[in-house]
Each structure stands twice: as structure tokens, then as C-alpha cells.
Design an enzyme around this catalytic site. Structure first.
Site, PDB file in Angstrom:
ATOM      1  N   GLY A  89       0.837  -1.186   0.000  1.00 23.34           N
ATOM      2  CA  GLY A  89       0.000   0.000   0.000  1.00 23.34           C
ATOM      3  C   GLY A  89       0.875   1.241   0.000  1.00 23.34           C
ATOM      4  CB  CYS A 191       3.901   9.353   1.366  1.00 22.84           C
ATOM      5  SG  CYS A 191       5.163   8.378   2.187  1.00 22.84           S
TER       6      CYS A 191
END
Length: 233
Positions: A89, A191
Site C-alpha cells: 500500500g 508518499c
């Protein structure tokens, strides 16, 4: 339940090579779990914790956006870095020397079957380790990993996280910046979160370098305590 965790410190290791090793252990545990469902004599599933440093590499999670990598292939090569799309993820992440990467490959049936709790435990291990150095770190609502000065203009990330789980078996994990070269973070949107800085333990302590082995020992102590696990070599 088997709460023993086999520690393997891999030193400086190529990202793809380590990824393949993770996949091997991950699939072996899942295979054993499937076999146990068919047989009366069930074998205990093992747990592993890999600690490693990687050469400069950027990895993009399955839901990530390639536009968050701000350089092209030739520029990556000039910086001695590589790039991989992977099955964890999260969005884009950088790994490199001076960063402690932890890959717990655990059968959560041996501990607790709760992915949310598992992620919180990984964050807490890092938060407690940083507290040992007098640094107050915390979670940031809606964002994974461990941060400093959340909710202020000075918010900065010190530890990235991304995990994958199947049949309650985990892989991937956390990346704690200890003596990281922060210049490499300028080549991406960390991110996928714009406007947030990144930091490293040595920067926060005002030191040229922090003892990596000492940080590892603190991480292992808190891992063992939180998971109530016995770490074995």
C-alpha cells in the site's frame, strides 16, 4: 501460537533481492497455513523480522501516482538510484543508506488478527525509539508513518510505512531515517503528500551521524515488548 520472531540483519542489500527474499518467506508461511487447514497435525508457522539498508531506490505502491517521482530514468541513473513498482500500500517512497528498513513477515494468527492494530504497533515501535532520544514523535491523522510537529507549518516525516497482508501474513514494513541523505527526497513528492518536509534522526539531534546499531537495538526492544515476542537470531 508461535511468538518467536527470527531476526535477520541483512546489512546493505539490493532492494529487488530483498523483495524476492521477502516474497519467498511470505509465500512459505501462507503455504504452511493452507497445509495446516487440511491436516490434523498442524505445524507452527514461523515469524521473521528483516532489518536492512538499501542502495538508493524509489518504490511506488500499487495505488501510487508515478507523477510523484519528479525525475526521469536518466536522472535516476546519474544519482545512482533505481525505481520499482511494488505490491504494498501507499504511494512513492525512497530508501537509501542511513535508513533502517524493517520488514516484519509475521503470521498475525500468532499475535492478533487486526491490521489496524498492527500498523499502530509499527508506528508505536518507532515513536518509543525516538522518545529514547528525547524526540517527541506522533501519528498524523489520515497519514501513515511517524511525524514530528504535526499540525504546525514545521510538520515533517521521519518514518514511512507501507504493508501488505494476505491470510493474516504480513510483508513490507517501515523505513526510519537515521542518517539519511535528505537530498534524495527532493526528487519525489514523499508518499504523494505535497508541502510536507522529511527529516532524519541525525538532523533532529544535530549530529553528523547516529549509531545505527544502537537504534536497531532500541527498535528490537520495543518490538519485542509490544508484540510480546521473543527475538531470536
Amino acid at each position: 501460537m508461535n511468538k518467536r520472531v527470527q531476526l535477520q540483519d541483512l546489512g546493505l542489500r539490493d532492494y529487488k533481492e530483498t523483495w524476492d527474499f521477502q516474497e519467498k518467506l511470505f509465500k512459505e508461511i501462507i503455504g504452511l497455513k493452507i497445509k495446516n487447514r487440511r491436516e490434523d497435525d498442524k505445524a507452527a508457522t514461523p515469524n521473521y523480522l528483516l532489518l536492512v539498508e538499501h542502495p538508493h531506490v524509489y518504490t511506488l505502491g500499487k495505488s501510487g501516482d508515478i507523477d510523484n517521482l519528479l525525475v526521469n530514468e536518466s536522472q535516476l541513473g546519474e544519482k545512482g538510484a533505481t525505481f520499482y513498482k511494488i505490491n504494498r500500500g501507499g504511494d512513492i517512497t525512497y530508501h537509501g543508506p542511513g535508513q533502517i528498513v524493517g520488514y516484519p513477515i509475521l503470521d498475525l494468527d500468532n499475535f492478533f488478527t487486526d491490521i489496524h492494530k498492527y500498523l499502530r504497533f509499527l508506528e508505536e515501535i518507532v515513536i518509543l525509539t525516538l522518545a529514547d532520544y528525547g524526540i517527541e514523535a506522533e501519528r498524523s491523522k489520515g497519514e501513515t508513518g511517524v511525524w514530528l510537529d504535526v499540525g504546525t507549518p514545521f510538520a515533517r516525516k521521519i518514518c514511512a510505512m507501507g504493508v501488505r497482508a494476505s491470510r493474516w501474513v504480513t510483508m513490507h514494513g517501515f523505513a526510519l531515517n537515521v542518517n539519511a541523505d535528505l537530498g534524495y527526497f527532493d526528487m519525489m513528492i514523499p508518499c504523494g503528500i505535497k508541502g510536507k518536509a522529511v527529516t532524519s534522526l541525525n538532523v533532529e539531534l544535530g549530529k553528523k551521524e547516529v549509531d545505527m546499531d544502537e537504534v536497531k537495538q532500541k527498535l528490537l526492544k520495543h518490538f519485542s515488548q509490544l508484540f510480546e515476542a521473543e527475538i531470536i537470531n
